[in-house]
Design a protein around this motif. Structure first.
Motif, mmCIF file in Angstrom:
data_model
loop_
_atom_site.group_PDB
_atom_site.id
_atom_site.type_symbol
_atom_site.label_atom_id
_atom_site.label_comp_id
_atom_site.label_asym_id
_atom_site.label_seq_id
_atom_site.Cartn_x
_atom_site.Cartn_y
_atom_site.Cartn_z
ATOM 1 N N LEU A 131 -17.290 13.410 -39.260
ATOM 2 C CA LEU A 131 -16.805 12.470 -38.247
ATOM 3 C C LEU A 131 -17.122 13.027 -36.875
ATOM 4 C CD1 LEU A 131 -13.264 11.278 -39.452
ATOM 5 C CD2 LEU A 131 -15.334 9.909 -39.273
ATOM 6 N N LEU A 132 -17.699 12.194 -36.021
ATOM 7 C CA LEU A 132 -17.981 12.588 -34.642
ATOM 8 C C LEU A 132 -17.348 11.589 -33.691
ATOM 9 C CD1 LEU A 132 -21.771 13.584 -34.698
ATOM 10 C CD2 LEU A 132 -19.809 15.118 -34.508
ATOM 11 N N THR A 133 -16.648 12.098 -32.688
ATOM 12 C CA THR A 133 -16.172 11.227 -31.613
ATOM 13 C C THR A 133 -17.177 11.290 -30.473
ATOM 14 O OG1 THR A 133 -14.846 13.005 -30.638
ATOM 15 C CG2 THR A 133 -13.755 11.522 -32.209
ATOM 16 N N THR A 134 -17.384 10.155 -29.820
ATOM 17 C CA THR A 134 -18.419 10.075 -28.793
ATOM 18 C C THR A 134 -18.035 9.070 -27.723
ATOM 19 O OG1 THR A 134 -20.757 9.562 -28.389
ATOM 20 C CG2 THR A 134 -19.677 8.363 -30.181
ATOM 21 N N ARG A 135 -18.435 9.351 -26.502
ATOM 22 C CA ARG A 135 -18.169 8.395 -25.427
ATOM 23 C C ARG A 135 -19.019 7.141 -25.577
ATOM 24 N NH1 ARG A 135 -15.155 8.729 -21.237
ATOM 25 N NH2 ARG A 135 -14.090 10.650 -20.665
ATOM 26 N N ASN A 136 -20.235 7.296 -26.064
ATOM 27 C CA ASN A 136 -21.150 6.161 -26.153
ATOM 28 C C ASN A 136 -21.942 6.227 -27.438
ATOM 29 O OD1 ASN A 136 -20.964 4.989 -23.224
ATOM 30 N ND2 ASN A 136 -21.272 7.179 -22.925
ATOM 31 N N ILE A 137 -22.393 5.033 -27.865
ATOM 32 C CA ILE A 137 -23.199 4.904 -29.084
ATOM 33 C C ILE A 137 -24.398 4.022 -28.775
ATOM 34 C CG2 ILE A 137 -23.237 4.060 -31.470
ATOM 35 C CD1 ILE A 137 -20.148 4.453 -31.472
ATOM 36 N N VAL A 138 -25.563 4.401 -29.269
ATOM 37 C CA VAL A 138 -26.760 3.558 -29.194
ATOM 38 C C VAL A 138 -27.187 3.216 -30.618
ATOM 39 C CG1 VAL A 138 -29.203 3.416 -28.581
ATOM 40 C CG2 VAL A 138 -27.581 4.428 -26.981
ATOM 41 N N ILE A 139 -27.248 1.916 -30.913
ATOM 42 C CA ILE A 139 -27.700 1.455 -32.230
ATOM 43 C C ILE A 139 -29.193 1.144 -32.134
ATOM 44 C CG2 ILE A 139 -27.365 -0.221 -34.069
ATOM 45 C CD1 ILE A 139 -24.609 -0.822 -32.719
ATOM 46 N N ALA A 140 -29.995 1.864 -32.883
ATOM 47 C CA ALA A 140 -31.448 1.686 -32.878
ATOM 48 C C ALA A 140 -31.952 1.713 -34.314
ATOM 49 C CB ALA A 140 -32.118 2.770 -32.037
ATOM 50 N N ALA A 141 -31.362 0.845 -35.137
ATOM 51 C CA ALA A 141 -31.601 0.896 -36.586
ATOM 52 C C ALA A 141 -32.910 0.265 -37.021
ATOM 53 C CB ALA A 141 -30.432 0.235 -37.317
ATOM 54 N N GLY A 142 -33.609 -0.434 -36.127
ATOM 55 C CA GLY A 142 -34.909 -0.992 -36.469
ATOM 56 C C GLY A 142 -34.827 -2.258 -37.308
ATOM 57 N N ALA A 143 -35.900 -2.538 -38.045
ATOM 58 C CA ALA A 143 -35.986 -3.763 -38.847
ATOM 59 C C ALA A 143 -36.685 -3.472 -40.158
ATOM 60 C CB ALA A 143 -36.746 -4.845 -38.080
ATOM 61 N N ARG A 144 -36.531 -4.400 -41.078
ATOM 62 C CA ARG A 144 -37.218 -4.312 -42.365
ATOM 63 C C ARG A 144 -38.001 -5.603 -42.583
ATOM 64 N NH1 ARG A 144 -31.821 -4.722 -43.883
ATOM 65 N NH2 ARG A 144 -31.823 -2.581 -44.662
ATOM 66 N N PRO A 145 -39.032 -5.579 -43.436
ATOM 67 C CA PRO A 145 -39.779 -6.811 -43.704
ATOM 68 C C PRO A 145 -38.865 -7.903 -44.239
ATOM 69 C CG PRO A 145 -40.973 -4.917 -44.545
ATOM 70 C CD PRO A 145 -39.619 -4.422 -44.147
ATOM 71 N N PHE A 146 -39.039 -9.104 -43.730
ATOM 72 C CA PHE A 146 -38.270 -10.240 -44.241
ATOM 73 C C PHE A 146 -38.964 -10.778 -45.490
ATOM 74 C CE2 PHE A 146 -37.782 -14.910 -44.412
ATOM 75 C CZ PHE A 146 -36.413 -14.961 -44.666
ATOM 76 N N VAL A 147 -38.194 -10.920 -46.555
ATOM 77 C CA VAL A 147 -38.721 -11.470 -47.813
ATOM 78 C C VAL A 147 -38.115 -12.851 -47.997
ATOM 79 C CG1 VAL A 147 -38.920 -11.191 -50.295
ATOM 80 C CG2 VAL A 147 -38.962 -9.175 -48.799
ATOM 81 N N PRO A 148 -38.918 -13.900 -47.969
ATOM 82 C CA PRO A 148 -38.370 -15.258 -48.057
ATOM 83 C C PRO A 148 -37.781 -15.538 -49.432
ATOM 84 C CG PRO A 148 -40.744 -15.319 -48.239
ATOM 85 C CD PRO A 148 -40.386 -13.900 -47.916
ATOM 86 N N PRO A 149 -36.810 -16.444 -49.502
ATOM 87 C CA PRO A 149 -36.206 -16.804 -50.802
ATOM 88 C C PRO A 149 -37.123 -17.737 -51.590
ATOM 89 C CG PRO A 149 -35.216 -18.105 -49.050
ATOM 90 C CD PRO A 149 -36.162 -17.140 -48.368
ATOM 91 N N LEU A 150 -38.262 -17.218 -51.974
ATOM 92 C CA LEU A 150 -39.271 -18.007 -52.660
ATOM 93 C C LEU A 150 -39.050 -17.903 -54.169
ATOM 94 C CD1 LEU A 150 -41.849 -19.695 -52.071
ATOM 95 C CD2 LEU A 150 -43.157 -17.570 -52.310
ATOM 96 N N PRO A 151 -38.825 -18.997 -54.858
ATOM 97 C CA PRO A 151 -38.583 -18.945 -56.310
ATOM 98 C C PRO A 151 -39.701 -18.204 -57.036
ATOM 99 C CG PRO A 151 -38.121 -21.142 -55.470
ATOM 100 C CD PRO A 151 -38.754 -20.388 -54.341
#
Length: 750
Positions: free
Chosen positions: A376-396
């Motif tokens: 556990l870390l306490t912090t004054r500030n947080i930066v979320i830089a989690a990026g992205a993943r390829p989108f896979v369409p709901p194709l049957p």
């Protein structure tokens, strides 16, 4: 509409000319008012309604036409009607007149201003929609700002008329009261400057500043309310100044900046340092593109006076080893990886933890470390830089075949001895186009399917056409306007004939991926069946937003995390950058945002900076490359921005001819009649590199004349930029002056 504008302009000009010709200014002077005070008072006593009506109309007209002398009229109101009635009459007359001036500016000027400055006005309108009433009220409280300027300027925006009137009525009340009260003491006034003493001016300034201070107080109250549920767990001291989640471009830059300014920072990465760009995106794809380009040059070596590899194939030699190509891709990743490594960032002063981070509350991050421990870390500030993943369409049926994405193909295809025989690429955006062309050049039979009517929909139509032609020239079957309906899997060891019937094939000795299938698409109401051995899904990327505790602490997530101009989320100490924040899924934009987020997080109490998206370049690395900054033609037309087009064909460039790369163009959009750059599109070899000069010019307000006046090395591709600027210059030659210059030279010859 145009005739109505002309009539209004003519009436305004006639009124102004009449005012000047008849020396109307003499009636709006302090001396005239003092001399005529007694006469006005007698007239008011005899015919009060007529005097009030006449005064009201004159005041409204003077304000509506922005005539000088509104101050004198306000004094007259106090002198003749007294403080109470004078304040009432002047308040409404000034507000109505100001609104008429506001409407006149909107009716006469706004269309032409929008045509010339559409983009800038759009940004201004966004600000007005958000804070316009507040700032108008502040300006109205400070009589140092000429009110007629405010009236005209606000008319050019999209502020609602009702809002303008009400805010003006309230905001001008204090200043009106001062002048009306001064009018009741008319005999004591020796000059208009005497009305506003330094002390009174200071009071007005303080009055104007008050809403800003009040806003700060309101923001503090809102901030306290946002954090209310967490006050019991707010730490008294903090372990870190900043915790950064994600070690892609945005996270690495945020952590780097924090360490550089000696803040205590922890960077948490659940998978691979360098993020998507290093491991799955920019780096491996560009390595593949280079190998594919060399293979293409080998195949067409005769263009350079050399023997092509087709002759090597005739001799039984295999010119392309797909396994070696994929091994080179991994070698390139490994060579660049030290730039983003744990060791490097540790040496810079960043604590790097390998594990998955989850935000427990606005100041606490729980990290599930890769060794199974938790921290556990306490912090004054947080930066979320989690990026992205390829989108896979709901194709049957898609999950029933061994499809790959731009993330998984590097590891999966590394198992192959040869490039996929039949590769189907789903998606005609930059990623789909780049990979389709590359694999076609490496020996795959590629089919690209795009639901939209053309490729690269964000680019101009002609750009899409060039890229489509290039892909087809490399053997890619491009199917635009085809919507995927479903995927059908084939049994092992089988392929499909044109009708979609399974046909058993003998097993091959080389390693291969599981059996492919058939993609069923719809085009103009007709179903088509496309067989493939491997399907690459490249229809876009989706931000990684789940698993980080955002919903648990109340941060709403959609396609991205909502942030303000300073990249703050619901909680002002939690920031988001890169793909999780949008609006651009570009590595360099993530790094750009990271600077703002880190600086705002660490120094926001002193000074905060709004993220600047005014000049964002991007490129698609097909062959030829496509690079752009600013507006395209289709965007300028859609936004109603007036522009001129200057075009230089790279087929005329000496270096391009020498390199057998004589294709493409530089297209520059400028303000009509001026060299100010609105946007640039370059199509051709190394277009992404050539674009940098225009990015610099736009960022620092340099026009085409400056580019033309810059020495460019000969022979280089970047001369195309200079020649494009020269094309603009020739189109704007001073013909009349040159005619006189010709006469001068004729005279010199005798």
């Amino acid at each position: 509409m145009k005739s109505n504008k002309l009539i209004l302009i003519a009436l305004i000009l006639a009124a102004v000319v009449g005012f000047v010709a008849l020396d109307g200014g003499r009636f709006l002077s302090l001396d005239y008012l003092q001399q005529s005070h007694a006469r006005f008072a007698e007239l008011y006593a005899a015919r009060p309604l007529s005097v009030v009506a006449g005064y009201f109309v004159i005041y409204v007209l003077a304000t509506a036409l922005s005539f000088p002398g509104a101050t004198i009229l306000t004094l007259a109101g106090g002198a003749v009607f007294g403080l109470g009635w004078g304040l009432l009459i002047v308040s409404f007359a000034s507000s109505i007149g100001a609104t008429l001036a506001f409407l006149a500016a909107r009716f006469v000027l706004r269309d032409s201003v929008e045509t010339r400055f559409g983009k800038r006005l759009a940004d201004l309108n966004a600000g007005v929609a958000r804070d316009g009433a507040f700032y108008l009220f502040t300006l109205r409280l400070v009589p140092l700002v000429p009110f007629f300027v405010i009236n005209l300027a606000m008319g050019l925006t999209k502020m609602r008329v009702g809002v303008f009137y009400i805010v003006s009525q309230l905001g001008m009340l204090a200043g009106t009261a001062v002048y009306v009260n001064a009018g009741t003491q008319l005999s004591k006034i020796t000059s208009l400057q005497g009305i506003l003493s330094p002390a009174l001016l200071g009071s007005f300034v303080l009055l104007g500043v008050f809403p800003l201070l009040a806003r700060k107080v309101i923001e503090a109250i809102k901030k306290r309310k946002v954090y209310a549920r967490w006050q019991a767990v707010r730490p008294k001291t903090f372990d870190r100044n900043l915790v950064v989640i994600g070690a892609g471009a945005g996270g690495l830059v945020s952590a780097y900046i924090a360490a550089a300014v000696k803040a205590k920072v922890t960077l948490v990465e659940a998978h691979k340092m360098g993020g998507d760009c290093l491991n799955y995106g920019c780096v491996p794809s560009k390595a593949l593109i280079k190998s594919a380009r060399v293979a293409h040059q080998m195949k067409h070596a005769h263009r350079y006076g050399l023997e092509s590899y087709s002759r090597l194939s005739d001799k039984g030699q295999r010119p392309i080893s797909f396994k070696s190509v994929m091994a080179r891709v991994q070698a390139v990743i490994a060579a660049i990886a030290p730039h983003d490594s744990v060791e490097r960032y540790t040496s810079l002063g960043v604590e790097v933890l390998q594990g998955h981070a989850k935000i427990i509350n606005p100041w606490t991050v729980e990290i599930a470390l890769s060794d199974g421990a938790r921290q556990l870390l306490t912090t004054r500030n947080i930066v979320i830089a989690a990026g992205a993943r390829p989108f896979v369409p709901p194709l049957p049926g898609l999950s029933e075949v061994a499809y790959v994405t731009s993330d998984t193909l590097w590891e999966r295809f590394a198992e192959l001895d040869e490039a996929p025989k039949r590769l189907l690429v789903l998606g005609g955006g930059p990623i789909g186009c780049e990979l389709a062309q590359s694999f076609a050049r490496l020996g795959s039979k590629v089919t690209l399917v795009e639901m939209a009517p053309r490729l690269l929909m964000r680019e101009d139509l002609e750009v899409s056409g060039v890229v489509m032609d290039a892909l087809r020239a490399d053997g890619v079957r491009v199917l635009t306007g085809h919507k995927a309906q479903r995927v059908e899997r084939l049994p092992a060891g089988a392929s499909a004939d044109l009708a979609g019937n399974a046909v058993t094939q003998p097993a091959k000795a080389t390693r291969s991926l599981p059996a492919g299938g058939v993609l069923v698409v719809e085009h103009q109401g007709v179903e088509l069946r496309i067989e493939f051995d491997q399907l690459l899904c490249a229809v876009g990327r989706a931000a990684r937003l789940t698993g980080y505790g955002l919903e648990d602490i109340g941060i709403a997530v959609g396609k991205t995390v909502e942030t303000n101009d300073y990249l703050q989320t619901l909680y002002p100490n939690i920031y988001a950058v890169g793909d999780v924040a949008g609006p651009f899924q570009l590595t360099h934009v993530a790094a750009h945002q990271a600077w703002y987020a880190a600086v705002n997080a660490l120094f926001g109490d002193l000074k905060s900076f709004k993220a600047d998206y005014s000049v964002i370049p991007w490129a698609t690395f097909t062959d030829p490359e496509v690079a752009r900054v600013g507006l395209s033609e289709q965007e300028a037309l859609a936004q109603g921005v007036a522009f001129e087009v200057t075009r230089y064909g790279i087929d005329d460039l000496d270096r391009a001819i020498a390199d057998s790369e004589a294709r493409g163009w530089v297209k520059v959009l400028t303000v009509p009649g001026k060299d100010r750059i609105l946007g640039v599109t370059i199509v051709g070899t190394h277009a992404g590199d050539l674009l940098a000069e225009f990015v610099l010019a736009m960022r620092h307000g340099l026009g085409l004349n400056k580019i033309l006046g810059t020495i460019h090395t000969y022979p280089t591709l970047c001369e195309a930029n200079k020649y494009a600027a020269g094309q603009w210059k020739r189109a704007h030659q001073p013909e009349r002056l040159l005619a006189w210059v010709r006469k001068y030279h004729d005279w010199k010859r005798g």
